[in-house]
Structures are given as structure tokens and as C-alpha cells.
Scaffold this active site. Structure first.
Site, PDB file in Angstrom:
ATOM      1  CG  HIS A 175      -2.101  -0.914   1.038  1.00 33.95           C
ATOM      2  ND1 HIS A 175      -2.034  -2.241   1.338  1.00 33.95           N
ATOM      3  CD2 HIS A 175      -3.354  -0.709   0.568  1.00 33.95           C
ATOM      4  CE1 HIS A 175      -3.192  -2.815   1.077  1.00 33.95           C
ATOM      5  NE2 HIS A 175      -4.017  -1.900   0.591  1.00 33.95           N
ATOM      6  N   GLY A 176       2.043   1.188   0.489  1.00 32.59           N
ATOM      7  CA  GLY A 176       2.846   2.393   0.464  1.00 32.59           C
ATOM      8  C   GLY A 176       4.105   2.252   1.279  1.00 32.59           C
TER       9      GLY A 176
END
Lengths: 481, 303
Positions: A325-326
Site C-alpha cells: 500500500h505504500g
């Protein structure tokens, strides 16, 4: 170009008409047009992003052919497959993760001074999505699950198909690629259902997600200035914001694809009606969860190993999923949090207890199911606090403030009209999704026979969506991933 | 495919007509509303501004020109024609519509401050115009200045987006008396300084011809003009030199057109935040003190 922009409102009908009326008679031309339209859609952000997606597509397509060519020489095929994976993950890593690691390295060894070692590259939208989609193809070819395609246009259409290009569903070559290999015929029922699904997606994005986001941003921007109840409300609103935002996007994407005769996989299946975390993960971001299951978890041995190894595999899969996701410690912490919730279920063999939708054919869940749903939602919402925070200290501030300033005296904000209206629209969304929980999306309207009632419902949804539409509406949250 | 397209077109037409009807109803409800932000336009467009003394300006007028208090003190009919966030160029079209549909006043009171002399591209609260989108006079005067997009003009309900429900549920305020809004509170914590220093300077030069036109029209029609500089809280941010420029410009205009110039910027209440809603606007209590002084001055000047 985003789905909630006026440009897209003009783009879609033009592409639809050209797709069916001008290019509809020739499959090759139709696929070429899909690629062109998708590149216009994606290049609307920045034309330079097109170079990356073209490289990813070309390398994956080429590696598929080479893997197939050397299918009898497994060693060579493995090297080609590995090279393609390294190349794609290398691009993803350079754009998405390099600065994170460089900054962490600087924090540890350079006293926090990261000047000179950062790349400061702009993260291309949707890079994680199309990279994973391209990877799945070459891995499936390597595993012999699918035959590679020689048609480069067909493959480019598969990677760049604009409805799902920037935020999924992350399609599998086994499902989507063959659809670009055969002639598509217009299906009236499918197209009408696609429009309904799009409408429902817009409602979730604009009325629920964006409207909740206003409150969430305000509270997360000034955590010490809010009471515990307000923070709890913000956490709950974020749970619905991210659901409305991401499942809304998926609904619009799947609905749009239906207009073009393409069937995409389902990405959300009413996850907030889950009775435990395992069920939640079977219903939330299904395309990513199954991707990790098939390409990471099972190759690692899955759940058919010793309990210690299963625990390790589970932890790894959730950490990788969080990190996908990041590049931020918060996402890793979020992954670890869910792993800790999931581990007891998988280690006791209870992770596949709830395969069917809650309440079956009944109108309402029973008391036990209701409590299970609430508990699961509360746990998931706690996880969203970690997910939403800018960094780990902010998570700590949020939780401590929520516990310390938990006075129930200042509840006047609950009567605030904006608060009431947010809650109301969330309830509407949940009600519609509850009614349609056995269907592919909330607005299937299978039980509504009367045309007048159906049109009245459409009109009400369009009207409310229009009234909440904001020209400066925020982008979809998952674009950043 | 043919069936799908026909159904899309028919559905689109049905929705268009239905939304046009809803749009019309929303406009009707808003047009008849005597609440903010429609109340002043409602009175102007309906021709019901029946006043001898009319104050023209931005939100300063809405919150400071206490019409109830002035009516009882002066013994004449007054009206607060505040146009939130507006500059003088916009106030002139409001004035033009007012004059075309209502009886003329005897005295026009113009609130002068640096904000209404700083040109901006967009008026806040643009929803205040929505009910009169179909009024010919209104379109002629307002549209050339406000620049509504084609979609806002022609797609039903489109212009109500962002505002729609919020406008009808949250923002309607019933404490409005002839354009004046009584605010009973001070912001807490009270902002100590304006966070938005505004542009000022060349704009006043651009606006001067409009003032000249406005003043000469009033003079030719026997309407007296009074310039009023309202009090601001002591921490209010003045662009350096703006007060001096305002004073010199409007004193010169007052001399030229036989208007009056009343400066309340140094009223003692400027030291006390309990008289203000924020550093820029008076609250209800402040408006009474201010209007008491204003009424005395107007009486002394024979109005």
C-alpha cells in the site's frame, strides 16, 4: 483523468460509441482502440507515465513468449521469468520504495540527513496495480497455466484497460486476456447492469467517501483539538470513507468494463458484514488478497506446513500486503496488526468458518451474528487508524488522546447537521448493500419489479450524488498506491 | 445496442425533465425565502425594499447596520443591503437592480473599507444568485460579471451541487431583519489578527470611475450619499497605507459630490473584543453601540 471528473463524463460516451460503432467490426482494431483510449486516459495525468507502462507491458509480453519458447529448458525459463519479475519490481521499487529506504537508512546511519541520496521521483498513479497485473501474466505462463499471446496489442489492452488501470481490480491474465482475444458482442442486460453499478459506485464515492473525508481530514489534522468521542467518530468515518472510496472505484470500473463487454472480477463483497477477520479478508480487496495468496502465500507453503511456518507465512503475507500500500511504517504496522488478528484463526483452523454471506436468506442477522459483525468492524476500524495516520507517533497520539479525553460531556457534535447527514448516508449505503448482499453489487435491483420505483430510485441517487458533487473533489485514495 | 441507446436517451430525457422540475421548485423555494443568503435579493427582486435610508456594502453592512435599532432611533425606515464578500463593482449591479424595482431612497449609506476596494474574481456564496437564474433583468446585469459556466446555466440542478442539501438544511438563518443579521456571540477563541492580508492599491483606482458614476447619479436624483468607515477590532490587519488612501480618496469624492464622510475607525469599542464577532465584523452588541453613534451623527447632519 479520474472517474469523478467532467472530462471522464465526456470521454466515456465518445469512447463507447467509437468502440462499438467504428471499431466494433474488427477485433484487432477494437483492441488497438482500447489501448489508445487507455493511454489517453492514463496520459491525462502525465504523458511521461506512459513510458513506464509501455516498458512494463512490453517486457512482460516478451518474457511470456521467451518463457514459452524455452518451456522445455526450465532453467532458462526460470531465469527469464526471474529477470522479468526483477525488472518490474525494480521499477516499482525505484519509484515507490527507494526514497523510503534511503530515508530510513539516513535516519539510522546518517543522523537523519538524507540530502543527496533521495531520488524524489513522482509516483506514477496505479503503478502497483498494473505491475502486479503484468507480473501475474508472466508467472502464469511460467507455471503453464496459460498460453502466451503473440498479439502484442491484445496484451497491451490487457495491461492498460482503462477502467481498472489505476486502482484495480488487479486482473488475472486467465480471466481478462482471453476476453481481448475473442470478439465481443454487446449485451443489453450487462450494459444496463454496468450503468447501475457505476451509479452505485459514484454514490459511494461522492456522497459517502468524500463527505466523510471532510470530517476525517479535519480531525486527523488536529488530533489534540478533539475529544475521544470525536476521534472515535473520525475513525469510524474513515472506515466508511475508505470503503466508499475504494469499493466505489471498483464498482465504477467494473460497471464501465461491462459497457465494453468485458467482465472484470469482483473486488469487494460487503466486507463490513464479515463475522471475523478471515471473512473480512475474503471480502475486502479480493483481487489483491487472492493475488498474494496465489503468487506469494501458496508458493511459500501456505497453510500446509508446520504451525510455526504457517504463522511465519501469514505474518509475511500481511506485512507484504501492508507494504504494497505504500512506503511507510504505518502500512507495515497495519499489516502486522491484521496478521495478529488473523493468526489465532488460522492456527486453530477457524479461518474458513464463514464462507457464505451472513444471514443467508433471512432478513436480519441473529444476535450472535450481529455482535460478531460489530466486533469485526471495531477491530478493522482500529486498524484503519494505523492506516490513515501520517506516521506511527500520530497513531500513538490518536489512541492516547482518545483514551485520555474520553469525557462524554461534549456530545453536542453528534447533533451537528453535517454529522447527522454523514451518518444518514452511511446508513443508506449499508441498508442498500445489506439488501443486495447476495448480489454482485448493491444496486442490482433484482427484487424491484416496478419500472417507476426503479426510476425513482435512480433519480434519487443521481440527485443526491449531484448535490454532493464537488468540482475539487479529492482523488481516489487508492490512486496513491 | 439500439435498444440500449434509445433507453439511455429516453432515460436521460426523463431525468433531465425531472431535474428541471426539481430545479424550478428549488429556485421557487429559495426565491421566496427571507433567509440568508437569499433575503436581500428576495427583497430587491420582489420590489419590497421600502426604506428612506439604505446602507450598501459587503457583510459589514449585514452585521453592523442594525435596522431595527436605527428605525426606532431615527424614526425612519432603513434597510441593510449587504452583499457578502462583494466589492464595489458588484455592489453597483445590486444597486442597479434595487433601483430598477424599488422606490428610491432619500439617503444612501456606503460602507467603506479596504476589502470592498480589493477586486477579486469570485464572490463567495454564489448560491445567492441561483433563484433568479431565469429572471431576464437579473441575467442581463449579473451574468456578465459573475461568469457562470454553460453547464451551470443549462444543466438542471448542476448549479446546486455542493450547496444543495447543505443550503436548505444547515445554512439558512432566520435572524434577519431588513437585511440585518444579529449575531449574539464573539468567536472563541477570538482571532487576534486577520490571517488573510488582502490585495489593495491599484484596485481603488480601477473602482473610482464607478464611484463617480454612482455618486453623480445619486446627486442628480436628489439622493444624499454618506460614506461610513466602520470600526474594526484593534488587531485587524490594514494593508500599510490603505487607510490613508481610503480617507483621501473618499474625502475628495465627498467634497466633489457633496457627500458626507463619517469615520468610526477610532470608536472606543475597537479596544474590546466583546463587541466583535471577529476582528472584521461587529456582533449584535457592537452594532447597537455603533448605530447609536451613527444615528446621532445622521440626526446632527439633518437626516
Amino acid at each position: 483523468m479520474t472517474f469523478n471528473s467532467l472530462v471522464f463524463a465526456a470521454f466515456l460516451p465518445i469512447v463507447f460509441c467509437l468502440y462499438w460503432f467504428v471499431f466494433g467490426r474488427n477485433l484487432k482494431w477494437q483492441n488497438a482502440f482500447v489501448v489508445a483510449a487507455s493511454y489517453v486516459f492514463y496520459g491525462w495525468w502525465d504523458w511521461k507515465f506512459l513510458i513506464l507502462i509501455a516498458i512494463t507491458s512490453f517486457c512482460s509480453w516478451g518474457s511470456g513468449l521467451l518463457i514459452h519458447k524455452y518451456r522445455d529448458e526450465r532453467r532458462k525459463a526460470r531465469w527469464i521469468s526471474a529477470a522479468n519479475i526483477i525488472l518490474n519490481l525494480g521499477i516499482l521499487g525505484a519509484f515507490k520504495y527507494y526514497d523510503f529506504f534511503a530515508r530510513s537508512f539516513a535516519d539510522l546511519f546518517l543522523g537523519g540527513n538524507a540530502d543527496g541520496i533521495l531520488l524524489n521521483l513522482i509516483l506514477p498513479v496505479g503503478i502497483s496495480f498494473y505491475t502486479f497485473q503484468a507480473l501475474s501474466y508472466s508467472i502464469d505462463v511460467y507455471r503453464g497455466k496459460i498460453e502466451p499471446t503473440r498479439d502484442i496489442v491484445q496484451f497491451f489492452a490487457y495491461v492498460s484497460f482503462f477502467p481498472q488501470l489505476v486502482a484495480g481490480p488487479i486482473e488475472r491474465a486467465t480471466n481478462l486476456l482471453p476476453q481481448f482475444g475473442r470478439e465481443r458482442t454487446f449485451d443489453y442486460g450487462q450494459a444496463v447492469d454496468g450503468l447501475r453499478q457505476m451509479l452505485w459506485g459514484y454514490f459511494k464515492k461522492i456522497v459517502v467517501a468524500d463527505w466523510c473525508g471532510v470530517y476525517v481530514d479535519k480531525v486527523f489534522g488536529d488530533i489534540p483539538g478533539h475529544t475521544g468521542v470525536q476521534l472515535a467518530a473520525a475513525a469510524m468515518f474513515f472506515a466508511f470513507q475508505i470503503y466508499g472510496d475504494f469499493s466505489g472505484y471498483s464498482d465504477i470500473a467494473i460497471g464501465t468494463a461491462k459497457l465494453f463487454g468485458i467482465k472484470l472480477m469482483r473486488n469487494f463483497a460487503t466486507p463490513y458484514f464479515s463475522r471475523d477477520i478471515a471473512e473480512f479478508w475474503r471480502r475486502w480487496h479480493i483481487s489483491l488478497t487472492t493475488w498474494f495468496r496465489d503468487y506469494v502465500y501458496i508458493p511459500m507453503g501456505g497453510s500446509r506446513r508446520s504451525k510455526g511456518r504457517v504463522a511465519l507465512n501469514t505474518m509475511v503475507i500481511f506485512l507484504v500486503s501492508g507494504f504494497w500500500h505504500g512506503a511507510n511504517w504505518t502500512f507495515l504496522a497495519w499489516g502486522a496488526f491484521h496478521a495478529l488478528l488473523f493468526l489465532p484463526l488460522i492456527l486453530t483452523g477457524n479461518n474458513r468458518k464463514y464462507k457464505e454471506i451472513v444471514a443467508g436468506d433471512r432478513l436480519l442477522p441473529n444476535f450472535k451474528e450481529f455482535c460478531q459483525i460489530l466486533l469485526t468492524f471495531a477491530l478493522v476500524t482500529a486498524g484503519w487508524v494505523i492506516f490513515r495516520a501520517d506516521d506511527l507517533p500520530q497513531v500513538w497520539t490518536f489512541l492516547t488522546t482518545m483514551l485520555e479525553r474520553n469525557s462524554l460531556r461534549d456530545l453536542s457534535f453528534l447533533m451537528d447537521k453535517a454529522f447527522v447527514s454523514r451518518t444518514f448516508w452511511i446508513c443508506v449505503m449499508l441498508l442498500v448493500e445489506w439488501i443486495g448482499r447476495r448480489e454482485e453489487h448493491g444496486l442490482c435491483m433484482k427484487g424491484v419489479r416496478s419500472t417507476v420505483v426503479r426510476y425513482a430510485i435512480y433519480m434519487a441517487i443521481i440527485l443526491v450524488t449531484l448535490l454532493y458533487y464537488d468540482d475539487g473533489s479529492p482523488k481516489f485514495i487508492y490512486f496513491q498506491f | 445496442m439500439r435498444r440500449f441507446l434509445i433507453r439511455c436517451l429516453v432515460s436521460g430525457a426523463v431525468f433531465f425533465l425531472a431535474f428541471a422540475a426539481i430545479d424550478f421548485c428549488c429556485s421557487m423555494v429559495a426565491e421566496r425565502s427571507d433567509r440568508q443568503p437569499f433575503n436581500v435579493w428576495h427583497d430587491i427582486m420582489g420590489g419590497t425594499v421600502d426604506a428612506d435610508v439604505v446602507a450598501l456594502g459587503n457583510s459589514l453592512v449585514t452585521l453592523s447596520f442594525n435596522t431595527e435599532y436605527l428605525d426606532s432611533t431615527l424614526g425612519v425606515k432603513t434597510y441593510a443591503m449587504g452583499f457578502s464578500g462583494s466589492q464595489f463593482d458588484r455592489q453597483t449591479y445590486m444597486y442597479s437592480l434595487y433601483r430598477s424595482r424599488n422606490r428610491p431612497p432619500k439617503v444612501m449609506v456606503n460602507f467603506i473599507d479596504q476589502r470592498s476596494m480589493s477586486l477579486t474574481k469570485r464572490v463567495p456564496d454564489k448560491e445567492q444568485f441561483f433563484p433568479w437564474f431565469f429572471d431576464k433583468d437579473f441575467r442581463r446585469v449579473v451574468f456578465p460579471v459573475e461568469h457562470f459556466s454553460l453547464s451551470e446555466r443549462f444543466i438542471p440542478m448542476w448549479r446546486w451541487r455542493e450547496f444543495g442539501l447543505d443550503l436548505f438544511i444547515s445554512r439558512l438563518d432566520s435572524h434577519i431583519t431588513k437585511g440585518f443579521k444579529y449575531v449574539s456571540y464573539s468567536l472563541s477563541p477570538f482571532p487576534e489578527a486577520s490571517s488573510k492580508p488582502m490585495r489593495f492599491g491599484s484596485d481603488i483606482v480601477a473602482l473610482t470611475p464607478l464611484w463617480e458614476e454612482y455618486l453623480s447619479r445619486n446627486a442628480s436624483e436628489g439622493i444624499r450619499t454618506v460614506f461610513v468607515v466602520p470600526p474594526m477590532y484593534k488587531s485587524y490587519y490594514y494593508v500599510p497605507g490603505s487607510k490613508e488612501l481610503l480617507d483621501s480618496t473618499f474625502l475628495a469624492l465627498a467634497r466633489k459630490y457633496d457627500a458626507m464622510f463619517l469615520d468610526y475607525s477610532s470608536l472606543p469599542i475597537k479596544e474590546d473584543s466583546t463587541f466583535f464577532r471577529d476582528p472584521y465584523h461587529l456582533n449584535g452588541k457592537g452594532s447597537e453601540v455603533f448605530c447609536d453613534t451613527l444615528a446621532r451623527d445622521l440626526k446632527r447632519l439633518g437626516l
